[in-house]
Scaffold this motif. Structure first.
Motif, mmCIF file in Angstrom:
data_model
loop_
_atom_site.group_PDB
_atom_site.id
_atom_site.type_symbol
_atom_site.label_atom_id
_atom_site.label_comp_id
_atom_site.label_asym_id
_atom_site.label_seq_id
_atom_site.Cartn_x
_atom_site.Cartn_y
_atom_site.Cartn_z
ATOM 1 N N ASP A 85 -37.358 -28.549 -1.948
ATOM 2 C CA ASP A 85 -36.235 -28.123 -2.779
ATOM 3 C C ASP A 85 -34.956 -28.235 -1.941
ATOM 4 N N THR B 210 -32.000 -27.264 -2.354
ATOM 5 C CA THR B 210 -31.069 -26.127 -2.335
ATOM 6 C C THR B 210 -31.448 -25.095 -1.265
ATOM 7 N N ARG B 211 -32.631 -25.222 -0.690
ATOM 8 C CA ARG B 211 -32.978 -24.372 0.467
ATOM 9 C C ARG B 211 -32.031 -24.646 1.620
ATOM 10 N N PRO C 190 -27.256 -25.258 -0.529
ATOM 11 C CA PRO C 190 -27.224 -24.380 -1.711
ATOM 12 C C PRO C 190 -26.292 -24.880 -2.818
ATOM 13 N N ASN C 191 -25.297 -25.689 -2.444
ATOM 14 C CA ASN C 191 -24.352 -26.153 -3.464
ATOM 15 C C ASN C 191 -24.753 -27.477 -4.105
ATOM 16 N N TYR C 192 -25.918 -27.964 -3.752
ATOM 17 C CA TYR C 192 -26.355 -29.265 -4.274
ATOM 18 C C TYR C 192 -26.601 -29.174 -5.779
ATOM 19 N N SER C 193 -25.802 -29.899 -6.531
ATOM 20 C CA SER C 193 -26.045 -29.959 -7.977
ATOM 21 C C SER C 193 -25.366 -31.204 -8.521
ATOM 22 N N TYR D 8 -23.330 -37.901 -1.420
ATOM 23 C CA TYR D 8 -24.768 -37.689 -1.255
ATOM 24 C C TYR D 8 -25.388 -38.823 -0.466
#
Lengths: 142, 80
Positions: free
Chosen positions: A62, A64-65, A68-71, A131
């Motif tokens: 995962d 986001t571990r 955290p702002n990955y979206s 990214y």
């Protein structure tokens, strides 16, 4: 249960739990069926093993571990492909690459989306240059 | 490789359902428009190639890497 010969030995899996990649991982379009193999070490590392080719397995985590702002926005055709309406139903994972020098990177540019309700999955490409396909995630010396 | 010469406004059809049209040519850059079924994956060549290469590399891990990975990634978790 069915069994499958992999390069890590023979594993047993439940065919009902097979994840179907609508188009296959990029470069592996011929491989559509995968199973998740529980890791003995830790549950946050997910091993995605191809059913059709025992030599192909990806390690995913995962993102986001670590970020955290990955979206990112999910295109309608992706939702349609996964037969899933909302982002919150989807599991977002990224592949890990272990390099020859033992460094570890995460591919943030091509996340894998899994819809648990339909068992469908897709790898998508984010063309946003922020990214990286090789985001450092530490290694032997970190 | 099939090579065709096209002018702005003209196009090329691939099969029954893919149309590529030349939209604009300016300062050596060419804008193209693509009509294709939406399940068709369309990427810039260099991006597709980079992801493909990364996916191949991502399958090269060894069982021994697992223990080390979970250790170093776990340590990373602790830091945060």
């Amino acid at each position: 249960m069915s069994t499958l010969d992999t390069r890590f030995g023979t594993i047993a899996y439940d065919p009902e739990q097979t994840i179907v990649f609508v188009q296959g991982m990029i470069g592996f379009e011929h491989l559509k069926h995968f199973v998740t193999v529980p890791s003995e070490e830790d549950d946050f590392l997910i091993c995605l093993q191809s059913v059709e080719d025992g030599s192909v397995a990806f390690l995913l985590v995962d993102p986001t571990r670590y970020f955290p702002n990955y979206s990112f926005p999910i295109a309608e055709d992706v939702k349609a492909g996964l037969q899933s309406d909302s982002m919150k139903d989807l599991v977002v994972l990224c592949t890990i690459t272990v390099h020859q020098d033992q460094s570890i990177t995460l591919n943030l540019a091509a996340p894998v989306l899994i819809a648990p309700s339909t068992h469908l999955a897709m790898q998508i490409v984010l063309e946003d240059p922020k990214y990286s396909t090789r985001e450092p995630l530490g290694g032997a010396n970190s | 490789m099939l090579v065709l010469t096209r002018k702005v406004g003209e196009g090329v059809r691939i099969g029954d359902d893919i149309l590529i049209r030349i939209l604009e040519e300016k300062d050596g850059r060419i804008r193209i428009g693509i009509e294709a079924p939406r399940e068709q994956r369309i990427y810039r060549d260099e991006i597709y190639t980079r992801i493909q290469k990364e996916n191949v590399e991502a399958t090269q891990w060894k069982p021994d890497d697992l223990r080390r990975l979970s250790k170093s990634l776990f340590r990373k978790d602790q830091k945060e």
